[in-house]
Write a protein that holds these residues in place. Structure first.
Motif, mmCIF file in Angstrom:
data_model
loop_
_atom_site.group_PDB
_atom_site.id
_atom_site.type_symbol
_atom_site.label_atom_id
_atom_site.label_comp_id
_atom_site.label_asym_id
_atom_site.label_seq_id
_atom_site.Cartn_x
_atom_site.Cartn_y
_atom_site.Cartn_z
ATOM 1 N N VAL A 95 0.854 -1.193 0.000
ATOM 2 C CA VAL A 95 0.000 0.000 0.000
ATOM 3 C C VAL A 95 0.881 1.231 0.000
ATOM 4 C CG1 VAL A 95 -1.622 1.363 1.386
ATOM 5 C CG2 VAL A 95 -1.988 -1.100 1.109
ATOM 6 N N ARG A 96 0.451 2.221 -0.776
ATOM 7 C CA ARG A 96 1.116 3.533 -0.817
ATOM 8 C C ARG A 96 0.279 4.494 0.005
ATOM 9 N NH1 ARG A 96 -0.105 8.234 -3.162
ATOM 10 N NH2 ARG A 96 1.544 9.632 -3.969
ATOM 11 N N ARG A 97 0.911 5.158 0.978
ATOM 12 C CA ARG A 97 0.205 6.142 1.806
ATOM 13 C C ARG A 97 0.784 7.520 1.556
ATOM 14 N NH1 ARG A 97 -3.108 6.612 6.259
ATOM 15 N NH2 ARG A 97 -3.297 4.332 6.386
ATOM 16 N N ALA A 98 -0.092 8.441 1.160
ATOM 17 C CA ALA A 98 0.327 9.818 0.900
ATOM 18 C C ALA A 98 0.409 10.608 2.199
ATOM 19 C CB ALA A 98 -0.651 10.480 -0.056
ATOM 20 N N GLY A 99 0.983 11.783 2.118
ATOM 21 C CA GLY A 99 1.130 12.624 3.299
ATOM 22 C C GLY A 99 -0.189 13.017 3.917
ATOM 23 N N ASP A 100 -1.261 13.081 3.111
ATOM 24 C CA ASP A 100 -2.570 13.459 3.644
ATOM 25 C C ASP A 100 -3.336 12.258 4.202
ATOM 26 O OD1 ASP A 100 -3.269 12.079 1.364
ATOM 27 O OD2 ASP A 100 -4.279 13.766 0.374
ATOM 28 N N GLY A 101 -2.681 11.092 4.206
ATOM 29 C CA GLY A 101 -3.323 9.897 4.752
ATOM 30 C C GLY A 101 -4.039 9.054 3.732
ATOM 31 N N GLY A 102 -4.142 9.522 2.501
ATOM 32 C CA GLY A 102 -4.816 8.744 1.464
ATOM 33 C C GLY A 102 -4.015 7.496 1.109
ATOM 34 N N THR A 103 -4.712 6.414 0.796
ATOM 35 C CA THR A 103 -4.046 5.155 0.477
ATOM 36 C C THR A 103 -4.426 4.664 -0.907
ATOM 37 O OG1 THR A 103 -5.835 3.951 1.592
ATOM 38 C CG2 THR A 103 -3.853 4.408 2.883
ATOM 39 N N ALA A 104 -3.506 3.898 -1.494
ATOM 40 C CA ALA A 104 -3.711 3.315 -2.816
ATOM 41 C C ALA A 104 -2.770 2.120 -2.938
ATOM 42 C CB ALA A 104 -3.401 4.355 -3.908
ATOM 43 N N PRO A 105 -2.974 1.262 -3.936
ATOM 44 C CA PRO A 105 -2.027 0.156 -4.107
ATOM 45 C C PRO A 105 -0.604 0.675 -4.287
ATOM 46 C CG PRO A 105 -3.999 -0.203 -5.424
ATOM 47 C CD PRO A 105 -4.102 1.197 -4.886
ATOM 48 N N ALA A 106 0.356 -0.007 -3.680
ATOM 49 C CA ALA A 106 1.757 0.395 -3.823
ATOM 50 C C ALA A 106 2.225 0.092 -5.240
ATOM 51 C CB ALA A 106 2.607 -0.351 -2.813
#
Length: 213
Positions: free
Chosen positions: A175-186
């Motif tokens: 999982v990829r987590r952005a600085g704003d907390g949003g997540t998406a597949p890595a």
């Protein structure tokens, strides 16, 4: 002729009075005292013996991986142990992820993460068995040893964090987590451990039990 009727009647009255007097005296004295019976004894409280623990001390450094079926998807769990410290990461390869850390002492794991995440486990010499809690849901797991290149990996680019779990058969979940907390597949993790995160080529670092997050 002598008349005996009154005498007999008088004698009967005297005898009856004597009997009644004896009965009254007996009642006032409380009657005979019964012999004391044997003292009551209480049975000893039953004792319970806890089942002996089967926990075995962890190796100095090791990683364990499990896949947990959850409804229509699978949670992948990696546990990295080093000394008396441990780190765990659970993710579904899409949006759900959780990092946990804590103690790995005497073959037992007690890890905690954000939002009430928790993991308890026990090592039997080969496998780590336990329970993972995320929010108000929980699952049991059996985590098998993971030999490199299987394991837990991490890369940071700015305020973006990409995390991956590689299973023993080479399956990669992350999982990829952005600085704003949003997540998406890595992004894809290549066999050489490199990945492109936000346009930057990075080499993912293996995670050990002593790392902090």
């Amino acid at each position: 002729m002598v008349r005996r009727g009154p005498l007999i009647t008088l004698a009967a009255v005297v005898v009856l009075a004597a009997v009644l007097l004896a009965v009254n005296v007996s009642k006032e004295d409380g009657g005979p005292t019964p012999a004391p019976g044997p003292a009551a004894t209480s049975a000893p409280a039953p004792t319970t013996t806890a089942a002996p623990s089967t926990a075995v001390a962890f190796p100095a450094q090791a990683t364990y991986v499990a896949q947990i079926p959850v409804a229509t998807r699978t949670l992948t769990l990696a546990i990295a142990v080093e000394g008396e410290d441990a780190v765990a990461y659970a993710c579904d390869g899409s949006a759900v992820e959780s990092w946990l850390s804590g103690d790995a002492e005497d073959g037992r794991l007690e890890l905690e993460g954000r939002d009430g995440a928790r993991l308890d486990g026990e090592f039997d010499g080969t496998t780590v068995r336990g329970t993972l809690w995320l929010g108000d849901r929980s699952w049991t797991f059996d985590a098998a040893p993971a030999e490199p290149p299987a394991g837990l990996y991490l890369a940071n680019v700015g305020d973006v964090r990409a995390s991956w779990i590689v299973t023993q058969d080479g399956t990669v979940t992350g999982v990829r987590r952005a600085g704003d907390g949003g997540t998406a597949p890595a992004p894809a993790l290549a066999p050489d451990g490199t990945a492109v995160v936000d346009g930057v080529v990075v080499t993912a670092d293996p995670v050990s039990g002593s790392d902090t997050f």
